[in-house]
Design a protein around this motif. Structure first.
Motif, PDB file in Angstrom:
ATOM      1  N   SER A 120     -23.568   5.600  11.815  1.00 13.94           N
ATOM      2  CA  SER A 120     -23.853   6.883  12.007  1.00 13.94           C
ATOM      3  C   SER A 120     -25.637   7.083  11.734  1.00 13.94           C
ATOM      4  CB  SER A 120     -22.901   7.876  11.159  1.00 13.94           C
ATOM      5  OG  SER A 120     -22.929   9.119  11.537  1.00 13.94           O
ATOM      6  N   ARG A 121     -25.815   8.718  11.599  1.00 14.13           N
ATOM      7  CA  ARG A 121     -27.239   8.779  11.106  1.00 14.13           C
ATOM      8  C   ARG A 121     -26.710   9.923  10.610  1.00 14.13           C
ATOM      9  NH1 ARG A 121     -31.149   6.426  14.056  1.00 14.13           N
ATOM     10  NH2 ARG A 121     -30.719   5.147  15.815  1.00 14.13           N
ATOM     11  N   ALA A 122     -28.084   9.981   9.440  1.00  8.54           N
ATOM     12  CA  ALA A 122     -28.435  10.703   8.994  1.00  8.54           C
ATOM     13  C   ALA A 122     -28.320  12.392   9.550  1.00  8.54           C
ATOM     14  CB  ALA A 122     -29.073  10.673   7.482  1.00  8.54           C
ATOM     15  N   VAL A 123     -28.293  13.715   8.514  1.00 11.76           N
ATOM     16  CA  VAL A 123     -29.034  14.861   9.001  1.00 11.76           C
ATOM     17  C   VAL A 123     -30.660  13.877   9.778  1.00 11.76           C
ATOM     18  CG1 VAL A 123     -29.423  15.791   7.038  1.00 11.76           C
ATOM     19  CG2 VAL A 123     -29.334  17.034   9.420  1.00 11.76           C
ATOM     20  N   GLY A 124     -30.840  14.407  11.219  1.00  6.88           N
ATOM     21  CA  GLY A 124     -32.307  15.012  11.331  1.00  6.88           C
ATOM     22  C   GLY A 124     -32.970  16.102  11.463  1.00  6.88           C
ATOM     23  N   PRO A 125     -34.424  16.176  11.857  1.00  2.00           N
ATOM     24  CA  PRO A 125     -34.633  17.913  11.195  1.00  2.00           C
ATOM     25  C   PRO A 125     -34.449  19.411  12.619  1.00  2.00           C
ATOM     26  CG  PRO A 125     -36.427  15.940  12.126  1.00  2.00           C
ATOM     27  CD  PRO A 125     -35.187  15.144  12.050  1.00  2.00           C
ATOM     28  N   ASP A 126     -33.507  18.626  14.113  1.00  2.00           N
ATOM     29  CA  ASP A 126     -32.601  19.217  15.101  1.00  2.00           C
ATOM     30  C   ASP A 126     -31.243  19.758  14.233  1.00  2.00           C
ATOM     31  OD1 ASP A 126     -30.984  17.253  14.381  1.00  2.00           O
ATOM     32  OD2 ASP A 126     -31.428  16.773  16.467  1.00  2.00           O
ATOM     33  N   LEU A 127     -31.091  19.114  12.808  1.00  3.91           N
ATOM     34  CA  LEU A 127     -30.268  19.070  12.250  1.00  3.91           C
ATOM     35  C   LEU A 127     -28.511  19.073  12.716  1.00  3.91           C
ATOM     36  CD1 LEU A 127     -30.372  23.116  11.462  1.00  3.91           C
ATOM     37  CD2 LEU A 127     -30.948  21.083  10.201  1.00  3.91           C
ATOM     38  N   LYS A 128     -28.756  17.807  13.800  1.00  5.53           N
ATOM     39  CA  LYS A 128     -28.200  17.341  14.089  1.00  5.53           C
ATOM     40  C   LYS A 128     -28.067  15.199  13.363  1.00  5.53           C
ATOM     41  CE  LYS A 128     -28.033  19.302  18.374  1.00  5.53           C
ATOM     42  NZ  LYS A 128     -28.288  19.599  19.841  1.00  5.53           N
ATOM     43  N   PRO A 129     -26.835  14.641  14.055  1.00  2.00           N
ATOM     44  CA  PRO A 129     -26.509  13.238  12.997  1.00  2.00           C
ATOM     45  C   PRO A 129     -28.126  12.909  13.738  1.00  2.00           C
ATOM     46  CG  PRO A 129     -24.596  13.950  14.646  1.00  2.00           C
ATOM     47  CD  PRO A 129     -25.199  14.506  14.278  1.00  2.00           C
ATOM     48  N   SER A 130     -29.496  13.015  13.897  1.00  2.00           N
ATOM     49  CA  SER A 130     -30.305  12.018  14.396  1.00  2.00           C
ATOM     50  C   SER A 130     -31.517  11.388  13.355  1.00  2.00           C
ATOM     51  CB  SER A 130     -31.469  12.981  15.050  1.00  2.00           C
ATOM     52  OG  SER A 130     -31.836  14.226  14.783  1.00  2.00           O
ATOM     53  N   GLY A 131     -30.910  11.235  12.443  1.00  2.00           N
ATOM     54  CA  GLY A 131     -31.728  10.764  11.121  1.00  2.00           C
ATOM     55  C   GLY A 131     -32.150   9.429  10.779  1.00  2.00           C
TER      56      GLY A 131
END
Length: 547
Positions: A69-80
């Motif tokens: 998966s991906r960690a939370v990104g700036p867009d508050l979605k799993p895009s980190g």
């Protein structure tokens, strides 16, 4: 909004009413719809009943598996950054999922304990075919609900879909510990119609690491000729001023009461049908600081708590919660928050974006009603009725009650007019050449009409309609418009219908005085009425202008 005297009464009584309101709420919040005894039942835990619907239960355990998966990104979605997490297998909610290799289980063994105890999950799947008759009951055209009780929790997929909506209590999502999940699988059953049901079983309470297993206590198909939705219905009292009213209000029009027991209802908006969910209504109870959700099946639930304020001094407020609600072009909910004195937009991820909270460095009063123009600009009214002491409140920073515009890019807040003491309801004409705004002022009960300039500003404001001399203590509140340009205004004595030429066509008087409205249902011809303590609706002939 109530006039000042009524608001003061609300402020004094709101704390007391809070304790009594729950006692008057209907049973709609207790049971998933439809309500009442069904006309026929198919017991899916009985062999002959399962044979009647040509069904076969199939079962499979669920495994927890490692996943990327991906960690939370700036867009508050799993895009980190990439991370490791967990998933489950198999994902068997899809309608076309191949379960042919799964274990076939006999209907009479649904109460057998399955899965592995502690934290565990499983799947039950069955295809059902609507029979021509259930006993002597003819199924054609009926409404069918699937009800299942799983020890301990259930999630239900119907034909590969499981809607996820804020405030959804039960239905397709977890209802509660050993509680019945009820999902309407068709509202117009036809013999031979095939429906796929997939049920995700969950052991619980999960944090308790339970020692028990997962099993089905009951599973039925409940058939209804005409499910109950309204609490009651009464003939609408129509004060007919002009024959043209007959083109709007049908003969024998009825007002249906859909829910009751609120402190005060306001700001409704219809959320249209989407791919995986039917349309539904959202409305505010500003006194109770809540937004409610009402579905076409008659289910009432809390959509959003603390909808307008979380301050320590909330006890001083008569109406701290949200008021007006609407949708932007992307279907995002936009909320006027009284106590927070701002306009916010709820993003798809649940985050709130502030659209307006100040003008020239000063805090807004208490944004009341709002409407979007087709270019994406937002218009809202800002009287001080959400402040504890209204016009005399020491918190008040603006010396006027304005009508404001937020630019389509959200970067600019413009003051459009300060003509009115208590600007309230607002609406655009169907062609957006004119902008209407009414006034909650017991001394000046008027509707203003402005020309809309190419840059979105307003000019040439004139009194479009004056009902100051009309009997009734209420001033002007909510306002909506239909596709032919007729205005629907909360005025003295009821719901006033005024033609695009400014002629009073008639007034609809209901069981309670309506303060705001929303066009709803798929065809836009149903007007939902927020009327003091109750929610009502009336069917009309002309569809309304909707976001």
């Amino acid at each position: 909004m109530h006039r000042q005297q009524q608001l003061r009464k609300i402020s004094i009584l709101s704390g007391l009413l809070f304790w009594f309101a729950p006692l008057t709420l209907t049973a709609q919040v207790v049971q998933d719809p439809p309500f009442g005894r069904p006309d026929a039942v198919v017991d899916l835990a009985a062999r002959d009943s399962v044979q009647l619907v040509k069904g076969q239960w199939r079962y499979h355990n669920v495994k927890i598996v490692d996943a990327d998966s991906r960690a939370v990104g700036p867009d508050l979605k799993p895009s980190g950054v990439r991370i490791k997490t967990y998933d489950y297998a198999p994902h068997a909610g899809a309608a076309d999922f191949d379960d042919s290799q799964w274990e076939a289980i006999d209907a009479t063994t649904l109460d057998q304990r399955r899965s592995t105890a502690k934290v565990c999950f499983n799947w039950y799947r069955i295809n059902v075919t609507i029979p021509e008759k259930v006993g002597n009951f003819e199924t054609a055209g009926s409404t069918v609900a699937f009800e299942i009780v799983i020890d301990d929790y259930a999630e239900v997929w119907v034909n590969g879909k499981m809607p996820r909506v804020l405030g959804q209590p039960g239905g397709p999502v977890i209802k509660g510990f050993n509680a019945p999940n009820r999902v309407i699988i068709t509202r117009n059953a036809q013999p031979g119609q095939r429906i796929q049901l997939a049920v995700f079983g969950i052991n619980g309470p999960i944090s308790y690491s339970p020692q028990n297993f997962i099993w089905i206590k009951s599973a039925t198909l409940d058939f209804y000729k005409a499910p109950k939705v309204a609490i009651s219905e009464t003939p609408a009292t129509i004060i007919r001023k002009d024959p043209a009213l007959d083109e709007i209000v049908p003969a024998g029009a009825k007002i249906e009461k859909l829910a009751g027991g609120f402190l005060f209802t306001e700001g409704p908006i219809w959320v249209p049908r989407m791919e995986d969910t039917d349309g539904y209504l959202l409305f505010s109870d500003p006194n109770n600081n809540l937004i409610y959700r009402w579905t076409q099946d008659g289910q009432l639930s809390i959509f959003l708590t603390k909808s307008g304020y979380r301050g320590m001094d909330i006890g001083e407020y008569g109406q701290p919660g949200s008021n007006g609600l609407t949708l932007d072009k992307q279907g995002r909910l936009t909320i006027n928050q009284h106590g927070n004195r701002r306009v916010v937009r709820m993003e798809k991820n649940g985050q709130l974006t502030i659209l307006a909270d100040r003008y020239e460095g000063r805090r807004l009063n208490s944004p009341n009603d709002l409407v979007y123009k087709s270019d994406g600009a937002l218009y809202f009214t800002d009287p001080p009725f959400g402040l504890p002491k209204f016009f005399d409140d020491p918190r008040k920073e603006l010396p006027y009650s304005g009508v404001f515009r937020v630019s389509p890019d959200g970067k600019q807040v413009q003051l459009l007019t300060t003509d009115l003491k208590g600007p309230n309801g607002l609406a655009f004409s169907p062609d957006e050449k004119y902008f209407y705004v009414d006034d909650w002022d017991t001394e000046k009960k008027i509707i203003m009409r402005y020309e809309v300039n190419s840059d979105g500003t307003l000019s040439n404001g004139k009194v479009f309609f004056d009902m100051t001399s009309a009997e009734g203590e209420d001033a002007l509140d909510g306002m909506k418009i239909d596709q032919k340009g007729n205005l629907y205004v909360s005025g003295p004595g009821g719901l006033w219908i005024i033609s695009a030429e400014g002629k009073h066509l008639g007034t609809i008087v209901g069981p309670e005085h309506p303060h705001n409205f929303a066009w709803g249902d798929d065809d836009g011809k149903t007007l939902y009425l927020c009327a003091k303590t109750g929610l009502y609706r009336i069917r009309l002939k002309i569809p309304g202008i909707r976001p």
